[in-house]
Design an enzyme around this catalytic site. Sequence first.
Site, PDB file in Angstrom:
ATOM      1  N   LEU A 527      -1.696  -6.111   2.773  1.00  0.00           N
ATOM      2  CA  LEU A 527      -0.249  -6.541   2.744  1.00  0.00           C
ATOM      3  C   LEU A 527       0.746  -5.625   2.443  1.00  0.00           C
ATOM      4  O   LEU A 527       1.976  -5.943   2.773  1.00  0.00           O
ATOM      5  CB  LEU A 527      -0.275  -7.551   1.604  1.00  0.00           C
ATOM      6  CG  LEU A 527      -1.521  -8.837   1.753  1.00  0.00           C
ATOM      7  CD1 LEU A 527      -1.564  -9.738   0.391  1.00  0.00           C
ATOM      8  CD2 LEU A 527      -0.870  -9.748   2.805  1.00  0.00           C
ATOM      9  N   GLN A 529       1.670  -1.417   0.501  1.00  0.00           N
ATOM     10  CA  GLN A 529       1.351  -0.286  -0.366  1.00  0.00           C
ATOM     11  C   GLN A 529       2.048  -0.226  -1.562  1.00  0.00           C
ATOM     12  O   GLN A 529       3.236  -0.038  -1.408  1.00  0.00           O
ATOM     13  CB  GLN A 529       1.226   0.969   0.417  1.00  0.00           C
ATOM     14  CG  GLN A 529       0.898   2.280  -0.138  1.00  0.00           C
ATOM     15  CD  GLN A 529      -0.693   2.235  -0.406  1.00  0.00           C
ATOM     16  OE1 GLN A 529      -1.457   1.891   0.411  1.00  0.00           O
ATOM     17  NE2 GLN A 529      -1.124   3.058  -1.695  1.00  0.00           N
ATOM     18  N   GLY A 531       2.856   1.257  -5.567  1.00  0.00           N
ATOM     19  CA  GLY A 531       2.905   2.541  -6.279  1.00  0.00           C
ATOM     20  C   GLY A 531       1.548   2.981  -6.936  1.00  0.00           C
ATOM     21  O   GLY A 531       1.368   4.327  -6.935  1.00  0.00           O
ATOM     22  N   ASP A 646       9.823  -2.272 -15.048  1.00  0.00           N
ATOM     23  CA  ASP A 646       9.913  -1.594 -13.476  1.00  0.00           C
ATOM     24  C   ASP A 646      10.143  -2.896 -12.387  1.00  0.00           C
ATOM     25  O   ASP A 646       9.616  -3.186 -11.463  1.00  0.00           O
ATOM     26  CB  ASP A 646       8.249  -1.085 -13.207  1.00  0.00           C
ATOM     27  CG  ASP A 646       8.382  -0.262 -11.748  1.00  0.00           C
ATOM     28  OD1 ASP A 646       8.991   0.333 -11.312  1.00  0.00           O
ATOM     29  OD2 ASP A 646       7.161  -0.190 -11.134  1.00  0.00           O
TER      30      ASP A 646
END
Length: 837
Positions: A527, A529, A531, A646
């Site tokens: 689906l 990539q 981190g 984040d």
Amino acid sequence: MQLGSGTLFFSFIFSLLSSQYGAEVLNNITPSHPLFEGQTLVSPGLIFELGFFSPNRSGNKYVGIWHKDRFPRKVVWVANRNKPLALIDTLASLRISSNGSLELVDGKQNFVWSTNDTIQVSSSNTSSVAAVLSDDGNFVVKEVIGAGESIWQSFHHPGDTLLPNMMLGFDIKNGKSFFLTAWKSESDPSSGIYTTELGRRTDMPAQLIIWINRSIPFWRSGPWDKSKFIGMPNMDDRYLNGFKVDENVEQGTKYYSYNLPEKTLGYLDLSSQGKLKLMYSENGRNWSLNCEAQKNRCDIYGTCGPYGICSISESPICKCLKGFVPKSHQEWSKGDWTSGCVRKTELFCDRQTNKKSVPLQGKKDDNDDGFWKIIRAKVPDYHQYITSLDLEDKFNDCKIQCLNNCSCLAYALVNNIGCLVWYKDLIDIQKFSNGGVDIYIRLARRELGEGNSFKLIACLTAIGLIIILVAIVFSLHRLRANRKESIPTSRDTLREYIGKHDPSELLIYDFDNILTATDNFSITNKLGQGGFGPVYKGMLQDGKEIAVKRLSSSSGQGIEEFKNEMLLISNLQHKNLVRIMGCCVKQDEKLLIYEFMPNKSLDTFLFDTRKRSVLDWATRFNIIQGIVRGLLYLHHDSYVKVIHRDLKVSNILLDEKMNPKISDFGLARIIEGTQNLENTHKVVGTRGYMSPEYAMGGLFSEKSDVYSFGVLVLEIISSKKNISFSLYDQQLGFLAYAWNLWNEDKGLELVDETLGGSYSSSEVLKCVHIGLLCVQDNAVDRPTMADIALMLSREKDGPQPKMPVFTIQNSAYHPRPHSESINSSKNEASITMIEGR
């Protein structure tokens, strides 16, 4: 014949005119003014519309009602659903007949459909009769002279849709029954195989039932507890007070209905696949899903058969109740559980000739029957209601009455209902992750481990030995842990680790099953990539789709981040947070298993010039509001205060309705209730989203998330990436560009040009304003998420934002917030690493 020829001629002329000049809008249908193709009947408030339509270009034509100006268009009622008109018949009409009834005739004046052939009107002629469409969607034939009483109404003849204030139920004395009947298919409104009705027992708590061919149960809601159906734990409580069941035992009537807040439209629809959904629309927006009856296989009636219990979070989903075994092991091995289970040990009660067990108040016999408790369950079907209970001790009295009746197989004391008992085979039991009630299942006492003293002693001895062995293993484990930090690598030790932290409903998956589900992590199932590693789509054996986050051994997300995300998010439950289903660890492999989001992440649409047109302003505004709700839960409403740290576009996932869910909690941290700021020696995040005090000083708080949210809002409005933004050859950052436009009263120029003019100017400017307030340099100047929620709801206006001047490139120092907002006297944090992701 002359009248018929004249009508035909008029119809033909009208069809030519309507095709040339557009549709005509009518306020009512009268004997002298029938409804022809090309005309529509519209309610006074322009909410509903009635006219001719053809579903999905089927080749047939019908007369139906739908919401005006709501998309996708949902036809909520069809007159001639079982007798269509030919698509080429342009001369058909809906008219008031000579006897005062409403009838549909084709172009040759042949009868197609009628309300009633023998309607009696009080006035001397039918010219006083008219058909009108009200703003609640009710199509009414009434007399317009005198009291204007209705003669016929569509609300008494429901199709596949229940509108607000419509009734679903029955009147036994008058032989009336109101129920929904699904369409045969999306292109065929004729009567399908599924029907929905209110259970016809007047002496029992009401429940909704979906039938197949009016005889085979397909789904049921569980009993009504005066506020909700207890078998639907995920009913959205925003509209909970609008649901009601009115019953009159003496009159033999029971009706279910609902209403919605002002300026909110909605409908309850029974689809051609037998699914019941409540859809709603607020403030002129298109349809959104409120709640759904059948979300998984466990919701289907009797999936696990008699004495089986279904849990969608387990594999396989069906198990036998304690004290029972599969009736057919062969069928169960093939995944067919409908034969159910049978009792292993005969009840003591069944062995007695007098068919009556020893009363609970008396001496307990070692061979007597007892009860096993199931928590958070959907109660079985065929419940009976006991009204005569001891008011001082209802629970104990309910238990005694069941125990003293050999026919009683289970009992439950339900809030707002009372004592429910079961005398028939227990079927359609489901285990919920939240909600539901406690059920007590009758078992022989030996099945409860209470029957034999010798067995009890042996069991205690075995437990003692196990404790000794566990102590030895634990000591060895601690010794190894002191030598080297590692996350448990086996399924059993991982389960032990998780058990100590008490996450809710977190499953440990077998690695081989995940390999099968993802086709050995096939590139075609990838689906994206992240981190910390790739994410794959998978499908479990029960057909449930999942997303698998595979943490690479070289990723920045190490052991602590994995533990953090695994345990933290498993205890956070909110519709705008992605739900973690479980985890899997095998040697160096660390996997997190999430619910699957079919529309992937927000960045796949927002920054793709081909896809961003899908994000109209209503969708973008809904996404912003959803993120606010999710962050408000993390910062204020969850059992602990959580800082995400984040927040960015790629960490906002979208479900099938484009509703947002915040994901990736690997960097999230819990803040104690008395703390305002935390510091860290390791600044890890994403460039462009980190607040100044976090990037430069290692300080983070809820205001750090607010800063990231502000950047995110401005990106959603503009479809521009903050870190790659450039304006010709000017050295102007994204935030400075946005602030300059705002300061020059040109805030609307920030809007993505693919939206054209199709957006709400006031909503856009409010969001730009909020975004700039959030990215102010000083943390104390930024609003809280609670403030933002109020501003979005127009209940609060924010101050004017200050110009953001901070960038990592040109600021070596940034002033700290006022001392009163910091508990510690000195910030001793040093930055050891800034990681861009």
